[in-house]
Design a protein around this motif. Structure first.
Motif, short mmCIF file in Angstrom:
data_model
loop_
_atom_site.label_atom_id
_atom_site.label_comp_id
_atom_site.label_asym_id
_atom_site.label_seq_id
_atom_site.Cartn_x
_atom_site.Cartn_y
_atom_site.Cartn_z
N TRP A 119 0.84 -1.19 0.00
CA TRP A 119 0.00 0.00 0.00
C TRP A 119 0.88 1.25 0.00
CZ3 TRP A 119 0.13 3.36 4.27
CH2 TRP A 119 0.77 2.86 5.40
N GLY A 120 0.29 2.35 -0.42
CA GLY A 120 1.03 3.60 -0.47
C GLY A 120 2.22 3.50 -1.41
N ARG A 121 3.28 4.20 -1.04
CA ARG A 121 4.50 4.22 -1.85
C ARG A 121 5.58 3.40 -1.13
NH1 ARG A 121 5.96 10.06 -4.09
NH2 ARG A 121 7.34 8.69 -5.32
N GLY A 122 5.59 2.10 -1.38
CA GLY A 122 6.60 1.21 -0.81
C GLY A 122 6.27 0.62 0.53
N ASN A 123 5.06 0.89 1.08
CA ASN A 123 4.67 0.30 2.35
C ASN A 123 4.15 -1.11 2.14
OD1 ASN A 123 5.01 2.90 3.80
ND2 ASN A 123 3.21 3.49 2.60
N ALA A 124 4.28 -1.94 3.18
CA ALA A 124 3.78 -3.31 3.11
C ALA A 124 3.31 -3.75 4.48
CB ALA A 124 4.86 -4.26 2.59
N PHE A 125 2.19 -4.47 4.50
CA PHE A 125 1.61 -4.99 5.72
C PHE A 125 1.50 -6.50 5.58
CE2 PHE A 125 -2.38 -6.43 7.79
CZ PHE A 125 -2.01 -6.24 9.11
N THR A 126 1.94 -7.24 6.61
CA THR A 126 1.81 -8.69 6.60
C THR A 126 1.10 -9.14 7.85
OG1 THR A 126 3.91 -9.13 7.72
CG2 THR A 126 3.98 -8.92 5.33
N VAL A 127 0.30 -10.20 7.71
CA VAL A 127 -0.42 -10.79 8.84
C VAL A 127 -0.50 -12.28 8.58
CG1 VAL A 127 -2.68 -10.44 7.76
CG2 VAL A 127 -2.52 -10.68 10.25
N GLY A 128 -0.48 -13.09 9.66
CA GLY A 128 -0.51 -14.53 9.44
C GLY A 128 -0.73 -15.30 10.72
N THR A 129 -0.75 -16.62 10.55
CA THR A 129 -0.92 -17.53 11.67
C THR A 129 -0.14 -18.80 11.42
OG1 THR A 129 -2.56 -18.71 13.03
CG2 THR A 129 -2.98 -18.61 10.68
N VAL A 130 0.33 -19.42 12.51
CA VAL A 130 0.98 -20.72 12.46
C VAL A 130 0.32 -21.62 13.50
CG1 VAL A 130 3.11 -22.03 12.81
CG2 VAL A 130 3.20 -19.80 11.69
N LEU A 131 -0.07 -22.81 13.09
CA LEU A 131 -0.64 -23.81 13.98
C LEU A 131 0.21 -25.07 13.90
CD1 LEU A 131 -4.41 -23.38 12.98
CD2 LEU A 131 -3.21 -22.27 14.87
N PHE A 132 0.44 -25.71 15.05
CA PHE A 132 1.34 -26.86 15.10
C PHE A 132 0.85 -27.84 16.16
CE2 PHE A 132 5.02 -29.02 16.93
CZ PHE A 132 5.69 -29.50 15.81
N HIS A 133 0.98 -29.14 15.86
CA HIS A 133 0.62 -30.19 16.82
C HIS A 133 1.61 -31.33 16.68
CE1 HIS A 133 -1.71 -32.97 19.28
NE2 HIS A 133 -1.61 -33.85 18.30
N GLY A 134 2.03 -31.88 17.83
CA GLY A 134 2.95 -33.01 17.83
C GLY A 134 2.46 -34.13 18.74
N SER A 135 2.62 -35.36 18.28
CA SER A 135 2.32 -36.55 19.07
C SER A 135 3.56 -37.42 19.06
CB SER A 135 1.13 -37.31 18.47
OG SER A 135 0.86 -38.49 19.20
N ASP A 136 4.22 -37.59 20.26
CA ASP A 136 5.60 -38.07 20.30
C ASP A 136 5.82 -39.15 21.37
OD1 ASP A 136 5.91 -35.84 18.55
OD2 ASP A 136 6.24 -34.56 20.29
#
Length: 723
Positions: A364-381
């Motif tokens: 957006w704008g002149r060279g601006n950047a916005f990031t958003v996200g999610t990480v989900l993780f599950h382990g059975s060990d």
């Protein structure tokens, strides 16, 4: 009005306008002829294409906005492996020679990999460093058991990315840094290509790496297989390492792509045992555990998708499943001539982990950047052990007496967002936020027979918000100042909430270990062929979690104190041929040097007399340097790694006496490697090299039960064919 007149009207208007324009020009011309000309001062205009500086910097650092990841104001280093000779046998000191500050604690067998950085934590199995492949964690269980037992062959990698401050906000747990291994992909337009590389060397080395790939039209694929065999330098030191990868991509249009990745690593190795310093001095080939053996299997499936939407939105999403199995056969150590032990322990740790990583970016704008996200993780060990009198028991033989059985699980979730604001005067600001949650649980059905405690049924959940702020300013020709302050953390592991081999019950889990990292520096490519990056750093690491011995058997994991790491890190690369006509002929003669100067100390501790001491594996300096000559036919490099002496335990004291003696410090060492690739024609390439050219006798890996000798001088030679 008739149609003819309607059609002629625009033409008449156009003629009228042209007449008026001609009259005005004649009138202006008469005015000009009646006035004397005025001489204005000369103004010189110079055009400077900023893109040439950006391109030069990208040879050594990550893009400022790399897909959905914002790395501007974060100190990054990129090693392009194609710019140096082929690395044979995963010589990690050679592969990471251009990666400043990363300490490689060498283990000759390919079943454990040990890194640490800036004095934060023991390098044992890289527990304090997040190692990833294509942005997906390589650890057994990222949260509950963050250890590194598998590493891809370097021939299958295109580059190694090192991200310091802000890495936890970008990827998640572990204080710093992130080492991200980027897999090779076929370049667009690649026809069907087949290649094979085969190398032999000292100590029975045989290495083979084979590839078939194609990238034309909407479809692309790459498949490889690798095999490395070595007899090792000691009895029961032989190893075999196998690898297979498959990449398949479909690009229906210019705005989206689907891809599938499969990675398989299998390693088996003998374990000749660790030595005391006295034993190592007398004979570094001494074997103390002639029956021990380790097996590692790791399989991973990844499904990925990228999409460029309208209105400057883009998506990157990955879904993965990993199965890893660690099996070890371990008996008590024995000296030559002593009677063999009566029993051995067969241990099996399996890790079934699932994860997803979804990130959105908005320009957006002149060279601006916005990031958003999610990480989900599950382990059975599951974690199991058997005791058996068969010292050569097979890895899948569970006929012995079961002495441990635990069900372990982990869960992790995060939400994160970052934005880069471009301000006037080439200033940029990057605020970051990440919200983390973890939960680990252990349920035990069989406990070791020498313990009397109740069965373990423990679970613990923690929440952790992380904040970061980056500032930067571009100035001059290709230079940039950067500043970053950010938080990081180390998750609670299974062992932290429930030590399996102790009579003591944990009661309550310790506090999370967390860090605040400050870094300020400047980097750039101001002149042709030159790149530099220098910075100062300060890291406060609080609530260090360590093993505390209560007696000969019982231990407990507790927060022992805080440490402070501060220092200087510098990198300088210069291509002597870049400013000359040799560069137009594809010739490069590049020298590099990078150095890390470290001052690390305990600032608080519940252990008497610990404040002011140096944490283990914190060398005062780590110097890496080298020179590479390369063109279309030749890649020839000479590299060196030099480390100051370092303590191997936090007490800064010697250990044992006589045959069990270990000095307080690992002695300083310098190791030199030479490697070369020679492209004889379009199809044939020759390879040759010598590791540890000076045959330096040294070690840099020590644990409570002894040291592991590093490998002396070795050579290799071979060839590669491509069609």
């Amino acid at each position: 009005m008739s149609p003819l007149r309607r059609a002629a009207l625009p033409f008449c208007l156009l003629l009228s306008l042209l007449s008026l324009s001609a009259y005005a020009q004649d009138d202006d011309q008469q005015g000009v002829n009646s006035r004397k000309p005025t001489n204005l001062p000369m103004v010189k205009v110079h055009a400077d294409d900023w893109r040439k500086y950006l391109k030069a910097k990208l040879q050594y650092q990550m893009p400022e906005v790399d897909g959905p990841k914002i790395t501007v104001t974060k100190k990054t280093t990129v090693t392009h492996l194609e710019s140096q000779p082929t690395v044979i046998g995963n010589n990690l000191n050679q592969a990471l020679a251009r990666t400043p500050g990363v300490v490689v604690s060498e283990q000759p067998t390919p079943t454990q990999f040990n890194f640490n950085y800036r004095g934060i934590g023991n390098p044992q199995e890289s527990e304090y460093v997040l190692v990833m492949q294509d942005g997906i964690p390589m650890e057994g269980d990222w949260i509950g058991f963050p250890t590194l037992y598998a590493f891809p062959l370097t021939q299958s990698l295109s580059e190694v990315q090192l991200i310091r401050g802000g890495s936890s906000l970008l990827y998640g747990p572990e204080p710093a840094p992130v080492i991200n291994l980027v897999s090779k992909r076929p370049a667009p337009g690649t026809p069907l290509t087949v290649s094979t590389e085969n190398v032999v060397g000292e100590h029975g080395l045989f290495s083979s790496y084979n590839v078939i790939e194609r990238n034309q039209g909407a479809w692309a694929f790459r498949a490889d297989t690798g095999y490395v065999h070595s007899d090792g330098t000691r009895a029961n030191d032989g190893s075999q390492n196998r690898q297979a990868d498959l990449y398949l991509a479909y690009k229906p249009d210019d705005h989206q792509q689907w891809w599938f990745d499969f990675h398989a690593i299998s390693a088996v190795s003998g374990d000749p045992g660790r030595l005391s310093y006295t034993q190592w001095q007398n004979d570094p080939r001494t074997v103390t555990t002639p029956y021990n053996r380790d097996w590692v299997n790791r399989d991973q499936l990844v499904l990925g998708h990228t999409h460029e939407f309208g209105n400057h939105w883009s998506l990157e999403a990955k879904l993965w499943f990993t199965y890893q199995d660690l099996v070890s056969r371990a008996a008590k150590a024995q000296l030559p001539g002593q009677a063999p032990p009566s029993t051995t322990t067969l241990q099996d740790e399996a890790f079934r982990t699932y994860g997803t990583d979804v990130r959105l970016r908005k320009n957006w704008g002149r060279g601006n950047a916005f990031t958003v996200g999610t990480v989900l993780f599950h382990g059975s060990d599951p974690f199991r052990q058997w005791s058996t009198p068969d010292l050569a028991v097979a890895r899948d033989d569970h006929s012995g007496t079961q002495i441990l059985n635990q069900r372990r699980s982990s869960q992790y979730a995060s939400l994160f967002a970052e934005n880069v604001f471009r301000l006037p005067h080439r200033i940029h600001i990057v605020p970051s936020l990440r919200l983390e949650r973890e939960r680990v649980a252990v349920d035990e059905t069989v406990r070791p027979p020498f313990l009397s405690r109740p069965l373990i049924h423990e679970a613990d959940a923690r929440h952790k918000p992380l904040f970061g702020l980056g500032l930067g300013n571009d100035f001059g020709h290709g230079n940039e100042t950067y500043f970053n302050v950010s938080q990081g953390w180390r998750p609670l592991r299974f062992f932290d909430i429930a030590p399996p081999f102790s009579n003591l019950q944990q009661g309550h889990a310790a506090q999370l270990s967390n860090s605040v990292s400050w870094e300020a520096g400047v980097h750039g490519a101001p002149v042709t062929g030159l790149y530099y990056d220098v910075s100062v750093f300060w890291i406060n690491f609080r609530n260090r979690l360590e093993t505390q011995y209560i007696n000969a058997i019982d231990t407990v994991y507790v927060n022992t104190g805080d440490t402070r790491s501060r220092g200087f890190e510098g990198q300088l690369d210069y291509d002597f041929f870049a400013p000359t006509n040799y560069a137009t002929q594809g010739q490069h003669l590049e020298a590099f040097v990078n150095v890390s100067l470290l001052n690390a100390r305990f600032t608080a501790s519940r252990i008497a007399g610990q404040v002011g001491k140096t944490p283990a594996f914190s060398p005062d300096y780590l110097l890496k340097t080298g020179i590479t000559w390369r063109n279309e036919r030749v890649k020839l490099s000479l590299t060196a790694v030099s480390s100051a002496a370092q303590y191997w335990q936090d007490s800064d004291q010697a250990y044992g006496s006589g045959l069990t003696y270990m000095p307080a410090r690992i002695p300083a060492y310098t190791v030199v490697d030479v490697a070369s690739d020679w492209q004889l024609n379009h199809s044939l390439r020759l390879l040759a090299g010598i590791s540890n050219l000076g045959d330096r006798r040294y070690f840099d890996r020590v644990w409570q039960n002894g040291l592991e000798p590093a490998v002396g001088r070795t050579w290799y030679t071979g060839f590669a064919l491509s069609y």
